[in-house]
Design a protein around this motif. Structure first.
Motif, PDB file in Angstrom:
ATOM      1  N   LEU A   1     -22.679 -13.747  -8.927  1.00  0.00           N
ATOM      2  CA  LEU A   1     -22.316 -14.753  -9.930  1.00  0.00           C
ATOM      3  C   LEU A   1     -23.501 -15.665 -10.242  1.00  0.00           C
ATOM      4  CD1 LEU A   1     -20.300 -16.109 -11.782  1.00  0.00           C
ATOM      5  CD2 LEU A   1     -19.517 -17.462  -9.835  1.00  0.00           C
ATOM      6  N   LEU A   2     -24.200 -16.119  -9.213  1.00  0.00           N
ATOM      7  CA  LEU A   2     -25.350 -16.990  -9.436  1.00  0.00           C
ATOM      8  C   LEU A   2     -26.476 -16.224 -10.134  1.00  0.00           C
ATOM      9  CD1 LEU A   2     -25.422 -19.049  -6.125  1.00  0.00           C
ATOM     10  CD2 LEU A   2     -24.180 -19.502  -8.246  1.00  0.00           C
ATOM     11  N   ASN A   3     -26.634 -14.947  -9.797  1.00  0.00           N
ATOM     12  CA  ASN A   3     -27.632 -14.123 -10.485  1.00  0.00           C
ATOM     13  C   ASN A   3     -27.303 -13.986 -11.961  1.00  0.00           C
ATOM     14  OD1 ASN A   3     -29.095 -13.666  -8.140  1.00  0.00           O
ATOM     15  ND2 ASN A   3     -28.026 -11.774  -7.667  1.00  0.00           N
ATOM     16  N   ALA A   4     -26.026 -13.799 -12.275  1.00  0.00           N
ATOM     17  CA  ALA A   4     -25.598 -13.667 -13.670  1.00  0.00           C
ATOM     18  C   ALA A   4     -25.882 -14.951 -14.451  1.00  0.00           C
ATOM     19  CB  ALA A   4     -24.114 -13.314 -13.738  1.00  0.00           C
ATOM     20  N   ILE A   5     -25.656 -16.097 -13.829  1.00  0.00           N
ATOM     21  CA  ILE A   5     -25.945 -17.375 -14.490  1.00  0.00           C
ATOM     22  C   ILE A   5     -27.443 -17.504 -14.736  1.00  0.00           C
ATOM     23  CG2 ILE A   5     -25.924 -19.893 -14.194  1.00  0.00           C
ATOM     24  CD1 ILE A   5     -23.226 -19.507 -12.708  1.00  0.00           C
ATOM     25  N   ALA A   6     -28.246 -17.120 -13.757  1.00  0.00           N
ATOM     26  CA  ALA A   6     -29.698 -17.175 -13.925  1.00  0.00           C
ATOM     27  C   ALA A   6     -30.134 -16.262 -15.066  1.00  0.00           C
ATOM     28  CB  ALA A   6     -30.406 -16.786 -12.631  1.00  0.00           C
ATOM     29  N   MET A   7     -29.576 -15.067 -15.126  1.00  0.00           N
ATOM     30  CA  MET A   7     -29.929 -14.134 -16.204  1.00  0.00           C
ATOM     31  C   MET A   7     -29.586 -14.738 -17.571  1.00  0.00           C
ATOM     32  SD  MET A   7     -31.276 -11.378 -14.827  1.00  0.00           S
ATOM     33  CE  MET A   7     -31.051 -10.082 -16.022  1.00  0.00           C
ATOM     34  N   LYS A   8     -28.437 -15.403 -17.657  1.00  0.00           N
ATOM     35  CA  LYS A   8     -28.037 -16.058 -18.913  1.00  0.00           C
ATOM     36  C   LYS A   8     -29.016 -17.171 -19.292  1.00  0.00           C
ATOM     37  CE  LYS A   8     -24.300 -14.745 -20.980  1.00  0.00           C
ATOM     38  NZ  LYS A   8     -24.471 -14.005 -22.228  1.00  0.00           N
ATOM     39  N   ALA A   9     -29.506 -17.893 -18.296  1.00  0.00           N
ATOM     40  CA  ALA A   9     -30.440 -18.989 -18.574  1.00  0.00           C
ATOM     41  C   ALA A   9     -31.714 -18.462 -19.227  1.00  0.00           C
ATOM     42  CB  ALA A   9     -30.778 -19.748 -17.287  1.00  0.00           C
ATOM     43  N   TRP A  10     -32.140 -17.281 -18.832  1.00  0.00           N
ATOM     44  CA  TRP A  10     -33.373 -16.730 -19.399  1.00  0.00           C
ATOM     45  C   TRP A  10     -33.170 -16.144 -20.794  1.00  0.00           C
ATOM     46  CZ3 TRP A  10     -34.009 -18.765 -14.882  1.00  0.00           C
ATOM     47  CH2 TRP A  10     -35.295 -19.148 -14.501  1.00  0.00           C
ATOM     48  N   GLU A  11     -31.936 -16.139 -21.285  1.00  0.00           N
ATOM     49  CA  GLU A  11     -31.676 -15.769 -22.679  1.00  0.00           C
ATOM     50  C   GLU A  11     -31.936 -16.953 -23.611  1.00  0.00           C
ATOM     51  OE1 GLU A  11     -27.734 -14.136 -22.999  1.00  0.00           O
ATOM     52  OE2 GLU A  11     -28.177 -12.550 -21.556  1.00  0.00           O
ATOM     53  N   VAL A  12     -32.011 -18.146 -23.039  1.00  0.00           N
ATOM     54  CA  VAL A  12     -32.286 -19.366 -23.803  1.00  0.00           C
ATOM     55  C   VAL A  12     -33.802 -19.527 -23.888  1.00  0.00           C
ATOM     56  CG1 VAL A  12     -32.026 -21.887 -23.831  1.00  0.00           C
ATOM     57  CG2 VAL A  12     -30.152 -20.440 -23.013  1.00  0.00           C
ATOM     58  N   PRO A  13     -34.317 -19.827 -25.074  1.00  0.00           N
ATOM     59  CA  PRO A  13     -35.777 -20.003 -25.200  1.00  0.00           C
ATOM     60  C   PRO A  13     -36.283 -21.152 -24.333  1.00  0.00           C
ATOM     61  CG  PRO A  13     -34.716 -20.030 -27.367  1.00  0.00           C
ATOM     62  CD  PRO A  13     -33.629 -20.025 -26.345  1.00  0.00           C
ATOM     63  N   ARG A  14     -37.533 -21.033 -23.945  1.00  0.00           N
ATOM     64  CA  ARG A  14     -38.195 -22.122 -23.223  1.00  0.00           C
ATOM     65  C   ARG A  14     -38.836 -23.032 -24.275  1.00  0.00           C
ATOM     66  NH1 ARG A  14     -43.563 -22.278 -19.996  1.00  0.00           N
ATOM     67  NH2 ARG A  14     -43.315 -24.295 -19.007  1.00  0.00           N
ATOM     68  N   PHE A  15     -38.501 -24.299 -24.215  1.00  0.00           N
ATOM     69  CA  PHE A  15     -38.978 -25.256 -25.198  1.00  0.00           C
ATOM     70  C   PHE A  15     -40.159 -26.049 -24.657  1.00  0.00           C
ATOM     71  CE2 PHE A  15     -34.509 -24.526 -26.199  1.00  0.00           C
ATOM     72  CZ  PHE A  15     -34.616 -24.117 -27.524  1.00  0.00           C
ATOM     73  N   SER A  16     -41.016 -26.519 -25.575  1.00  0.00           N
ATOM     74  CA  SER A  16     -42.196 -27.272 -25.142  1.00  0.00           C
ATOM     75  C   SER A  16     -41.946 -28.774 -25.109  1.00  0.00           C
ATOM     76  CB  SER A  16     -43.394 -26.958 -26.040  1.00  0.00           C
ATOM     77  OG  SER A  16     -43.077 -27.230 -27.388  1.00  0.00           O
ATOM     78  N   SER A  17     -41.046 -29.269 -25.960  1.00  0.00           N
ATOM     79  CA  SER A  17     -40.807 -30.712 -25.963  1.00  0.00           C
ATOM     80  C   SER A  17     -39.746 -31.069 -24.918  1.00  0.00           C
ATOM     81  CB  SER A  17     -40.366 -31.210 -27.345  1.00  0.00           C
ATOM     82  OG  SER A  17     -38.994 -31.020 -27.557  1.00  0.00           O
ATOM     83  N   GLU A  18     -39.951 -32.197 -24.277  1.00  0.00           N
ATOM     84  CA  GLU A  18     -39.022 -32.658 -23.245  1.00  0.00           C
ATOM     85  C   GLU A  18     -37.624 -32.875 -23.811  1.00  0.00           C
ATOM     86  OE1 GLU A  18     -38.740 -36.353 -20.144  1.00  0.00           O
ATOM     87  OE2 GLU A  18     -40.732 -35.567 -20.595  1.00  0.00           O
ATOM     88  N   GLN A  19     -37.558 -33.370 -25.049  1.00  0.00           N
ATOM     89  CA  GLN A  19     -36.267 -33.629 -25.680  1.00  0.00           C
ATOM     90  C   GLN A  19     -35.484 -32.323 -25.878  1.00  0.00           C
ATOM     91  OE1 GLN A  19     -36.549 -35.458 -29.533  1.00  0.00           O
ATOM     92  NE2 GLN A  19     -34.363 -35.836 -29.668  1.00  0.00           N
ATOM     93  N   LEU A  20     -36.145 -31.271 -26.347  1.00  0.00           N
ATOM     94  CA  LEU A  20     -35.476 -29.987 -26.544  1.00  0.00           C
ATOM     95  C   LEU A  20     -35.132 -29.326 -25.209  1.00  0.00           C
ATOM     96  CD1 LEU A  20     -37.421 -28.530 -29.601  1.00  0.00           C
ATOM     97  CD2 LEU A  20     -35.098 -29.473 -29.550  1.00  0.00           C
ATOM     98  N   GLN A  21     -35.970 -29.519 -24.206  1.00  0.00           N
ATOM     99  CA  GLN A  21     -35.669 -28.989 -22.881  1.00  0.00           C
ATOM    100  C   GLN A  21     -34.409 -29.638 -22.320  1.00  0.00           C
ATOM    101  OE1 GLN A  21     -39.252 -29.688 -20.616  1.00  0.00           O
ATOM    102  NE2 GLN A  21     -40.195 -27.761 -21.302  1.00  0.00           N
ATOM    103  N   LEU A  22     -34.321 -30.958 -22.446  1.00  0.00           N
ATOM    104  CA  LEU A  22     -33.148 -31.690 -21.965  1.00  0.00           C
ATOM    105  C   LEU A  22     -31.893 -31.234 -22.705  1.00  0.00           C
ATOM    106  CD1 LEU A  22     -31.974 -33.888 -20.159  1.00  0.00           C
ATOM    107  CD2 LEU A  22     -32.563 -35.550 -21.926  1.00  0.00           C
ATOM    108  N   ARG A  23     -32.009 -31.029 -23.987  1.00  0.00           N
ATOM    109  CA  ARG A  23     -30.877 -30.550 -24.779  1.00  0.00           C
ATOM    110  C   ARG A  23     -30.439 -29.165 -24.296  1.00  0.00           C
ATOM    111  NH1 ARG A  23     -30.934 -29.738 -31.311  1.00  0.00           N
ATOM    112  NH2 ARG A  23     -28.908 -28.742 -31.447  1.00  0.00           N
ATOM    113  N   ALA A  24     -31.404 -28.280 -24.052  1.00  0.00           N
ATOM    114  CA  ALA A  24     -31.082 -26.931 -23.558  1.00  0.00           C
ATOM    115  C   ALA A  24     -30.387 -27.000 -22.208  1.00  0.00           C
ATOM    116  CB  ALA A  24     -32.356 -26.087 -23.465  1.00  0.00           C
ATOM    117  N   VAL A  25     -30.873 -27.870 -21.329  1.00  0.00           N
ATOM    118  CA  VAL A  25     -30.272 -28.028 -19.995  1.00  0.00           C
ATOM    119  C   VAL A  25     -28.832 -28.517 -20.132  1.00  0.00           C
ATOM    120  CG1 VAL A  25     -30.344 -29.395 -17.862  1.00  0.00           C
ATOM    121  CG2 VAL A  25     -32.456 -28.398 -18.778  1.00  0.00           C
TER     122      VAL A  25
END
Length: 137
Positions: free
Chosen positions: A99-123
């Motif tokens: 289950l935790l592996n599946a959540i991690a895999m889903k997280a890597w489907e989300v783009p990595r953002f460069s701005s702190e504001q967009l990173q916080l929004r993604a989180v």
């Protein structure tokens, strides 16, 4: 919220306790992410076990809050630049947690953002999605 110095110190203590060594290619952010991932996985694993709860809703809320925190942690690792392979290796250091592996895999489907504001929004969006899915399931 801790200052940067406190986070580095905390990360170093946790990493030393868990036996994680900082490599030349991984900076303090990656080290912190690995430490947080291990702690999140350790705290989530017992909560996923079947129990006889006093209140099914209350028990589900507690499990879902833990999963939400794990989702937050794994997305912070994603946004800090930690590699998926390192994340999965860290999560599965002692045993496999599908289950935790599946959540991690889903997280890597989300783009990595460069701005702190967009990173916080993604989180925030990711952890809210994990909580919502957990409560519905």
């Amino acid at each position: 919220m801790h200052g940067r110095k406190d986070w580095t110190t905390t990360s170093e203590v946790i990493s030393a306790f868990l036996g994680i060594k900082q490599s030349k290619t991984s900076g303090p952010e990656i080290l912190k992410a690995k430490s947080l991932l291990l702690l999140a996985a350790l705290f989530c694993t017992p909560a996923l076990a079947e129990t006889a709860p006093e209140s099914e809703f209350k028990a589900r809320m507690e499990r879902c809050k833990l999963m939400e925190r794990f989702g937050e942690t794994v997305m912070l690792a994603r946004q800090s630049g930690m590699a998926l392979s390192d994340t999965l290796e860290t999560l599965n250091k002692d045993s496999s947690m599908p289950l935790l592996n599946a959540i991690a895999m889903k997280a890597w489907e989300v783009p990595r953002f460069s701005s702190e504001q967009l990173q916080l929004r993604a989180v925030n969006e990711f952890k809210d999605g994990i909580f919502h899915g957990c409560m519905e399931g």
